[in-house]
Design a protein around this motif. Structure first.
Motif, PDB file in Angstrom:
ATOM      1  N   ILE A 124      41.293  23.265  56.606  1.00 16.18           N
ATOM      2  CA  ILE A 124      41.196  23.893  57.914  1.00 16.18           C
ATOM      3  C   ILE A 124      40.404  25.188  57.754  1.00 16.18           C
ATOM      4  O   ILE A 124      40.713  26.010  56.892  1.00 16.18           O
ATOM      5  CB  ILE A 124      42.580  24.134  58.556  1.00 16.18           C
ATOM      6  N   VAL A 125      39.354  25.320  58.527  1.00 20.17           N
ATOM      7  CA  VAL A 125      38.472  26.488  58.467  1.00 20.17           C
ATOM      8  C   VAL A 125      38.808  27.393  59.640  1.00 20.17           C
ATOM      9  O   VAL A 125      38.830  26.956  60.799  1.00 20.17           O
ATOM     10  CB  VAL A 125      36.989  26.064  58.509  1.00 20.17           C
ATOM     11  N   LEU A 126      39.071  28.669  59.345  1.00 21.17           N
ATOM     12  CA  LEU A 126      39.530  29.628  60.344  1.00 21.17           C
ATOM     13  C   LEU A 126      38.618  30.843  60.377  1.00 21.17           C
ATOM     14  O   LEU A 126      37.936  31.152  59.394  1.00 21.17           O
ATOM     15  CB  LEU A 126      40.957  30.092  60.018  1.00 21.17           C
ATOM     16  N   SER A 127      38.652  31.544  61.494  1.00 22.26           N
ATOM     17  CA  SER A 127      37.927  32.797  61.634  1.00 22.26           C
ATOM     18  C   SER A 127      38.896  33.959  61.513  1.00 22.26           C
ATOM     19  O   SER A 127      40.050  33.863  61.929  1.00 22.26           O
ATOM     20  CB  SER A 127      37.208  32.843  62.978  1.00 22.26           C
ATOM     21  N   GLY A 128      38.410  35.073  60.967  1.00 21.22           N
ATOM     22  CA  GLY A 128      39.272  36.227  60.756  1.00 21.22           C
ATOM     23  C   GLY A 128      39.191  37.270  61.846  1.00 21.22           C
ATOM     24  O   GLY A 128      39.660  38.393  61.653  1.00 21.22           O
ATOM     25  N   ASP A 129      38.614  36.929  63.022  1.00 13.84           N
ATOM     26  CA  ASP A 129      38.454  37.967  64.040  1.00 13.84           C
ATOM     27  C   ASP A 129      38.908  37.520  65.424  1.00 13.84           C
ATOM     28  O   ASP A 129      38.335  37.916  66.434  1.00 13.84           O
ATOM     29  CB  ASP A 129      37.001  38.446  64.094  1.00 13.84           C
ATOM     30  N   HIS A 130      39.978  36.711  65.463  1.00 17.27           N
ATOM     31  CA  HIS A 130      40.516  36.254  66.736  1.00 17.27           C
ATOM     32  C   HIS A 130      41.987  36.645  66.853  1.00 17.27           C
ATOM     33  O   HIS A 130      42.715  36.663  65.857  1.00 17.27           O
ATOM     34  CB  HIS A 130      40.398  34.732  66.875  1.00 17.27           C
ATOM     35  N   ILE A 131      42.422  36.938  68.076  1.00 20.80           N
ATOM     36  CA  ILE A 131      43.819  37.274  68.357  1.00 20.80           C
ATOM     37  C   ILE A 131      44.446  36.096  69.091  1.00 20.80           C
ATOM     38  O   ILE A 131      44.055  35.766  70.213  1.00 20.80           O
ATOM     39  CB  ILE A 131      43.924  38.550  69.210  1.00 20.80           C
ATOM     40  N   TYR A 132      45.442  35.451  68.468  1.00 24.15           N
ATOM     41  CA  TYR A 132      46.092  34.297  69.073  1.00 24.15           C
ATOM     42  C   TYR A 132      47.259  33.855  68.197  1.00 24.15           C
ATOM     43  O   TYR A 132      47.361  34.252  67.028  1.00 24.15           O
ATOM     44  CB  TYR A 132      45.100  33.124  69.206  1.00 24.15           C
ATOM     45  N   LYS A 133      48.144  33.062  68.777  1.00 24.95           N
ATOM     46  CA  LYS A 133      49.200  32.378  68.042  1.00 24.95           C
ATOM     47  C   LYS A 133      48.959  30.878  68.172  1.00 24.95           C
ATOM     48  O   LYS A 133      48.838  30.375  69.292  1.00 24.95           O
ATOM     49  CB  LYS A 133      50.577  32.727  68.602  1.00 24.95           C
ATOM     50  N   MET A 134      48.927  30.186  67.055  1.00 25.13           N
ATOM     51  CA  MET A 134      48.627  28.755  67.111  1.00 25.13           C
ATOM     52  C   MET A 134      49.322  28.033  65.976  1.00 25.13           C
ATOM     53  O   MET A 134      49.283  28.488  64.824  1.00 25.13           O
ATOM     54  CB  MET A 134      47.121  28.522  67.018  1.00 25.13           C
ATOM     55  N   ASP A 135      49.940  26.898  66.291  1.00 22.50           N
ATOM     56  CA  ASP A 135      50.580  26.058  65.287  1.00 22.50           C
ATOM     57  C   ASP A 135      49.542  25.074  64.754  1.00 22.50           C
ATOM     58  O   ASP A 135      49.238  24.067  65.389  1.00 22.50           O
ATOM     59  CB  ASP A 135      51.762  25.306  65.905  1.00 22.50           C
ATOM     60  N   TYR A 136      48.986  25.410  63.593  1.00 27.83           N
ATOM     61  CA  TYR A 136      47.947  24.553  63.020  1.00 27.83           C
ATOM     62  C   TYR A 136      48.480  23.172  62.640  1.00 27.83           C
ATOM     63  O   TYR A 136      47.712  22.208  62.582  1.00 27.83           O
ATOM     64  CB  TYR A 136      47.338  25.215  61.780  1.00 27.83           C
ATOM     65  N   SER A 137      49.783  23.072  62.377  1.00 27.56           N
ATOM     66  CA  SER A 137      50.336  21.776  61.972  1.00 27.56           C
ATOM     67  C   SER A 137      50.188  20.749  63.088  1.00 27.56           C
ATOM     68  O   SER A 137      50.009  19.550  62.831  1.00 27.56           O
ATOM     69  CB  SER A 137      51.799  21.917  61.553  1.00 27.56           C
ATOM     70  N   LYS A 138      50.248  21.194  64.354  1.00 24.13           N
ATOM     71  CA  LYS A 138      50.062  20.270  65.473  1.00 24.13           C
ATOM     72  C   LYS A 138      48.612  19.787  65.541  1.00 24.13           C
ATOM     73  O   LYS A 138      48.343  18.623  65.852  1.00 24.13           O
ATOM     74  CB  LYS A 138      50.457  20.946  66.777  1.00 24.13           C
ATOM     75  N   MET A 139      47.682  20.662  65.242  1.00 25.03           N
ATOM     76  CA  MET A 139      46.274  20.271  65.235  1.00 25.03           C
ATOM     77  C   MET A 139      45.987  19.304  64.095  1.00 25.03           C
ATOM     78  O   MET A 139      45.232  18.337  64.251  1.00 25.03           O
ATOM     79  CB  MET A 139      45.401  21.522  65.109  1.00 25.03           C
ATOM     80  N   ILE A 140      46.605  19.536  62.954  1.00 26.08           N
ATOM     81  CA  ILE A 140      46.420  18.635  61.809  1.00 26.08           C
ATOM     82  C   ILE A 140      47.034  17.267  62.107  1.00 26.08           C
ATOM     83  O   ILE A 140      46.455  16.220  61.771  1.00 26.08           O
ATOM     84  CB  ILE A 140      47.032  19.269  60.544  1.00 26.08           C
ATOM     85  N   ALA A 141      48.200  17.258  62.773  1.00 25.21           N
ATOM     86  CA  ALA A 141      48.818  15.983  63.159  1.00 25.21           C
ATOM     87  C   ALA A 141      47.921  15.219  64.133  1.00 25.21           C
ATOM     88  O   ALA A 141      47.788  13.985  64.049  1.00 25.21           O
ATOM     89  CB  ALA A 141      50.187  16.241  63.782  1.00 25.21           C
ATOM     90  N   PHE A 142      47.288  15.940  65.060  1.00 20.18           N
ATOM     91  CA  PHE A 142      46.339  15.329  65.998  1.00 20.18           C
ATOM     92  C   PHE A 142      45.163  14.723  65.230  1.00 20.18           C
ATOM     93  O   PHE A 142      44.709  13.608  65.535  1.00 20.18           O
ATOM     94  CB  PHE A 142      45.861  16.395  66.980  1.00 20.18           C
ATOM     95  N   HIS A 143      44.667  15.457  64.251  1.00 20.15           N
ATOM     96  CA  HIS A 143      43.552  14.986  63.417  1.00 20.15           C
ATOM     97  C   HIS A 143      43.913  13.674  62.715  1.00 20.15           C
ATOM     98  O   HIS A 143      43.124  12.730  62.687  1.00 20.15           O
ATOM     99  CB  HIS A 143      43.218  16.073  62.387  1.00 20.15           C
TER     100      HIS A 143
END
Length: 410
Positions: A124-143
């Motif tokens: 999973i590739v992420l950016s270091g300049d965003h403000i947010y809360k996100m459950d990456y596990s749900k995105m990975i499950a979708f993938h």
């Protein structure tokens, strides 16, 4: 080889952040203070921990010293595992030549050996300049559910803002049929968040092909994603519905801090189920005097308030002296606002002194020419002379003050 990890996160934190002006003159953008006690990078790091991702590589490049010190061994985010945890990954000499990261894709390419140590199924590739809360596990499950080669997190943005982003066009099942990086005339407002989940075996092939292409700019949005799309790979968009803001400009950084003071904005830093972790300063509780007037504000530990603050975000170690007024502004760590000073619609960086009776910024309704109005910014370590006047939209740093010897007075 280290114990296998199903997912490795690669956090891109090497950008210069030139649109933040004097705030990033000597500081990497992900290390910019945010929200009274955090730094921007705390949000993706905390998201990783809360999502169950234990292995995070942080790719640094521009002005990395303070960011490297801040991350340290990863203990504040529970990312100090011996076999996984967080690792800072600056560019390094390969063979006989030393390469800076040439683009986002090249940065990941240069760290293939790091990723391969964990033999992951997904990256999973992420950016270091965003403000947010996100459950990456749900995105990975979708993938996984879509059997995708690449999944791109997307969010709806106002149509007028769409040209600033990579724009996705999708079929009813969420599959991507077109990706347009910062188009002049966007066909939709489905914006890429700069968050990608890749099946690693597939991504590695495209990174190697991209590196071999001398005409490539080595960027995900401009090169790798279009190449995958043109080759017919399975690419899907993952819709994100929560709060998200790219704080790459002065206005967006100011707005996002002010959002913390708005109960209608769905960014709750008090949420126990999804905490944002950070490295805390060792300071006493804040102090608010009997004469102080405090409304709608965040006041961090170690701050002392004797004046008036309203819609203000005060970081640790800030002092607001008697008679000083701070409204609609952000005051970063260890800054002192002296008696009688007035600060409105401004961002004051770390370790500043705002002299007595100085005036910084102005309210928009009090500005005759609205085209000249904007958030004023004072850079790190500035001493603003007593009685000085910093106009709206000004951006001042310590070097400018030294060259001028003083600043405009009324």
């Amino acid at each position: 080889m280290l114990p296998k990890q199903e997912v490795v996160a690669m956090l891109l934190a090497g950008g210069q952040g030139s649109r933040l002006g004097v705030l990033t003159k000597n500081l990497a953008k992900p290390a910019v203070p945010f929200g009274g006690k955090y730094r921007i990078i705390d949000f993706p790091l905390s998201n990783c921990v809360n999502s169950g991702i234990e292995c995070v590589g942080v790719l640094t490049q521009y002005q990395p010293l303070e960011l490297n010190e801040y991350i340290g061994n990863g203990q504040p985010w529970d990312l100090d595992s011996v076999n996984a945890g967080v690792r800072v990954l600056p560019p390094y000499q390969r063979s006989r030549k030393s390469d800076w990261y040439k683009g986002t894709a090249n940065a990941i390419y240069q760290n293939i050996p790091y990723i391969e140590r964990y033999d992951p199924e997904y990256v999973i590739v992420l950016s270091g300049d965003h403000i947010y809360k996100m459950d990456y596990s749900k995105m990975i499950a979708f993938h996984k559910e879509k059997k995708a080669d690449c999944t791109i997190a997307e969010i709806e943005v106002p149509m007028e803002d769409a040209p600033r982003f990579g724009i996705l066009n999708t079929n009813p099942d969420g599959s991507v049929y077109e990706f347009d990086e910062k188009p002049k005339h966007p066909k939709s407002n489905q914006a890429s968040m700069g968050i990608y989940v890749f099946t690693w075996s597939k991504l590695r092939k495209y990174l190697e092909a991209d590196e071999a292409n001398s005409k490539s700019s080595n960027d995900f949005g401009k090169d790798v994603l279009p190449a995958m799309l043109n080759a017919g790979e399975r690419m899907f968009a993952y819709r994100f519905e929560g709060y998200w803001k790219d704080v790459g400009t002065i206005d967006s950084l100011w707005e996002s801090n002010m959002d913390l003071l708005n109960p209608k904005v769905p960014l709750d830093l008090n949420e126990n189920s999804w905490k944002i972790y950070c490295r805390n300063p060792v300071m006493p509780p804040h102090y608010i005097s009997r004469e102080a007037k405090v409304q709608n504000s965040l006041v961090a530990e170690g701050s002392n308030v004797y004046g008036t603050i309203d819609f203000a975000v005060l970081f640790s170690g800030v002092t607001i002296e008697p008679g000083a007024v701070v409204r609609d502004s952000i005051i970063m760590p260890n800054t002192r606002v002296e008696a009688g000073a007035v600060i409105q619609y401004a961002i004051i960086a770390e370790d500043c002194v705002i002299g007595k009776q100085a005036v910084i910024g102005a309210r928009p309704e009090n500005t005759a020419d609205k085209s000249t109005w904007g958030v004023s910014v004072v850079g790190n370590g500035c001493t603003i002379p007593p009685g000085a006047k910093i106009p709206p939209k000004a951006m001042i740093d310590a070097d400018q003050l030294k060259e001028a010897g003083d600043y405009a007075r009324e």
